[in-house]
Enzyme design. Structure first.
Site, PDB file in Angstrom:
ATOM      1  N   GLY A   1       7.373  -9.164 -12.057  1.00 14.84           N
ATOM      2  CA  GLY A   1       7.292 -10.617 -11.920  1.00 14.84           C
ATOM      3  C   GLY A   1       6.658 -11.012 -10.601  1.00 14.84           C
TER       4      GLY A   1
ATOM      5  N   LYS B   1       1.582  -6.591 -14.435  1.00 13.39           N
ATOM      6  CA  LYS B   1       1.685  -8.042 -14.297  1.00 13.39           C
ATOM      7  C   LYS B   1       0.356  -8.609 -14.779  1.00 13.39           C
ATOM      8  CE  LYS B   1       4.486  -7.428 -10.144  1.00 13.39           C
ATOM      9  NZ  LYS B   1       4.485  -7.476  -8.665  1.00 13.39           N
TER      10      LYS B   1
ATOM     11  N   GLU C   1       8.457   2.247  -6.222  1.00 13.98           N
ATOM     12  CA  GLU C   1       7.266   1.467  -6.547  1.00 13.98           C
ATOM     13  C   GLU C   1       6.380   1.305  -5.330  1.00 13.98           C
ATOM     14  OE1 GLU C   1       8.466  -2.156  -8.441  1.00 13.98           O
ATOM     15  OE2 GLU C   1       6.448  -2.989  -8.372  1.00 13.98           O
TER      16      GLU C   1
ATOM     17  N   LYS D   1      16.653  -3.409  -8.624  1.00 14.25           N
ATOM     18  CA  LYS D   1      15.487  -3.015  -7.825  1.00 14.25           C
ATOM     19  C   LYS D   1      15.672  -3.597  -6.439  1.00 14.25           C
ATOM     20  CE  LYS D   1      10.741  -4.755  -7.617  1.00 14.25           C
ATOM     21  NZ  LYS D   1       9.485  -4.938  -8.383  1.00 14.25           N
TER      22      LYS D   1
ATOM     23  N   LYS E   1      13.960  -4.152  -2.598  1.00 14.36           N
ATOM     24  CA  LYS E   1      12.792  -4.092  -1.721  1.00 14.36           C
ATOM     25  C   LYS E   1      13.155  -3.239  -0.508  1.00 14.36           C
ATOM     26  CE  LYS E   1      10.159  -7.092  -3.974  1.00 14.36           C
ATOM     27  NZ  LYS E   1       8.818  -6.776  -4.513  1.00 14.36           N
TER      28      LYS E   1
ATOM     29  N   ASP F   1       1.982  -0.536  -8.651  1.00 12.49           N
ATOM     30  CA  ASP F   1       1.937  -1.973  -8.903  1.00 12.49           C
ATOM     31  C   ASP F   1       0.605  -2.485  -8.347  1.00 12.49           C
ATOM     32  OD1 ASP F   1       2.192  -4.746  -8.681  1.00 12.49           O
ATOM     33  OD2 ASP F   1       4.183  -4.746  -7.824  1.00 12.49           O
TER      34      ASP F   1
ATOM     35  N   ASP G   1      11.286  -0.802  -4.292  1.00 14.27           N
ATOM     36  CA  ASP G   1       9.904  -1.300  -4.241  1.00 14.27           C
ATOM     37  C   ASP G   1       9.509  -1.481  -2.788  1.00 14.27           C
ATOM     38  OD1 ASP G   1       7.434  -2.421  -4.603  1.00 14.27           O
ATOM     39  OD2 ASP G   1       8.143  -4.269  -5.548  1.00 14.27           O
TER      40      ASP G   1
ATOM     41  N   SER H   1      15.473  -8.035  -9.151  1.00 21.23           N
ATOM     42  CA  SER H   1      14.781  -7.571  -7.955  1.00 21.23           C
ATOM     43  C   SER H   1      15.431  -8.253  -6.761  1.00 21.23           C
ATOM     44  CB  SER H   1      13.300  -7.944  -8.055  1.00 21.23           C
ATOM     45  OG  SER H   1      12.650  -7.637  -6.847  1.00 21.23           O
TER      46      SER H   1
HETATM   47 MG    MG Z   1       6.054  -4.379  -6.727  1.00 16.54          MG
END
Ligand code: MG
Length: 376
Positions: free
Chosen positions: A297, A269, A220, A165, A167, A245, A192, A139
């Protein structure tokens, strides 16, 4: 098993590099460690994943400490003789406390961990999983310098990571994703948003088309953390699978999301859903509803990583996890040996009778900023 005491410890770990998301920037990681000691001397430990600020969910380190001390530790069943059934039902006995899933998970997972140590049955077996290799993705935070971002992605792939992934946030989405997609046309790539796009109406048809053109494995939580309706609307207009999420706090949420088409994938999670018992229920519900599943995570220390890895022993996890080697975030982890790739891009579920015996107590001692022990 009978638990005789609980120690709450706040530990502060410097991060190797600051983490930038749509919420802001973090340079250190504050974490509450929950340690349980049983009458026969077994130790169970878990990490509460609440962060310093209430930016991911409403919980913080401070609220979690308060809820643990004032409401969770006095739970009557905690000080009674416990077998596996009681451990399994512990989460339900705290359901009168609304929300506060991370505080609950910190204690509940420490209880599972203690039971594993006491019974000498590996954690993954207790929750019904099997030893398996787990594919690992990385990520990456946002980066204004797109050339540097491209280099970071290429380095990650060289290191073995199996999925990228990124952000994203409004204005920092299509261009950086396009840079990665052009550099690596075949890598599984996902974005994400951490709820950075507030309303469906703010997303133009052009934007949706541009996202779909990137061939992402998923996007996400693009919209509100508490808004499944808008996600359902967006999913009906978008080919890219939506992964929820923040919106998923329970197995019932998975059922609701599936019923209205709000997502095709869930990022699970355990800290966000209250611990192992509810995480297993989320897993079972996702499987039943045909929803894809992977384990995200929360920048965990090795303690949380080993617990997440135990969860990944369940068969319904079918996309790479975000839980990579410890040294991704920390110069020094608090488990020894640290969590490491078994081969590039893969971690293996470890057969652990609880994780307390892997803990580097000296490292924890050095980083502890607050500590209190409660007799039960
Ligand atoms: Mg997320």
């Amino acid at each position: 098993m009978r638990v005789k005491s609980c120690t709450l410890r706040q530990v502060q770990l410097p991060l190797r590099e600051p983490i930038r998301t749509s919420y802001g920037e973090h340079r250190t990681k504050d974490v509450i460690l929950v340690t349980l000691e049983t009458n026969s001397g077994s130790l169970g430990i878990a990490e509460c994943v609440a962060m310093a600020s209430p930016s991911y969910t409403e919980e913080t380190v401070e609220t979690a400490w308060h809820v643990l001390q004032e409401f969770l530790l006095p739970t009557r069943t905690l000080s009674q003789e416990m077998g596996l059934d009681q451990v399994r039902q512990f989460a339900d006995s705290t359901s009168w406390i609304r929300g506060n899933s991370m505080a609950k998970a910190g204690l509940e997972m420490a209880l599972w961990d203690a039971f594993s140590a006491e019974s000498q049955i590996p954690l993954h077996e207790l929750i019904g999983g099997q030893i398996r290799d787990v594919e690992v993705g990385i990520s990456l935070g946002m980066d204004d310098d797109l050339e540097r971002l491209r280099e970071r992605v290429l380095t990650a792939v060289d290191f073995g990571y199996r999925r990228i992934k990124l952000k994203i946030a409004p204005g920092q989405d299509i261009a950086p994703l396009r840079i990665i997609r052009d550099a690596l046309p075949n890598i599984p790539l996902m974005a994400d948003a951490n709820s950075a796009y507030h309303h469906c109406d703010s997303l133009s048809d052009n934007w949706i088309q541009s996202i779909d053109d990137l061939d992402l494995s998923m996007i996400e939580q693009p919209l509100g953390y508490d808004d499944m309706i808008d996600h359902a609307y967006l999913q009906s207009h978008m080919q890219t699978p939506i992964c929820l999420d923040e919106s998923i706090r329970s197995a019932a949420d998975v059922r609701r999301a599936s019923a209205i088409g709000a997502c095709r994938i869930v990022n699970l999670k355990p800290g966000r859903v209250g611990g192992f018992t509810e995480a297993v229920r989320v897993h079972d519900m996702a499987k039943k509803m045909g929803i894809g599943l992977w384990c995200g995570g929360m920048y965990e220390t090795g303690i949380g990583r080993l617990h997440n890895l135990a969860l990944c022993s369940l068969p319904g996890f079918n996309s790479p996890t975000d839980n990579g080697p410890s040294d991704r975030y920390f110069e020094e982890d608090i488990v020894d040996p640290p969590v490491q790739f078994k081969r590039p891009g893969y971690l293996q579920v470890e057969s652990l009778n609880g994780v307390a015996h892997r803990v580097n107590w000296n490292a924890i001692e050095r980083r502890t900023v607050r500590c209190e022990t409660f007799s039960l």
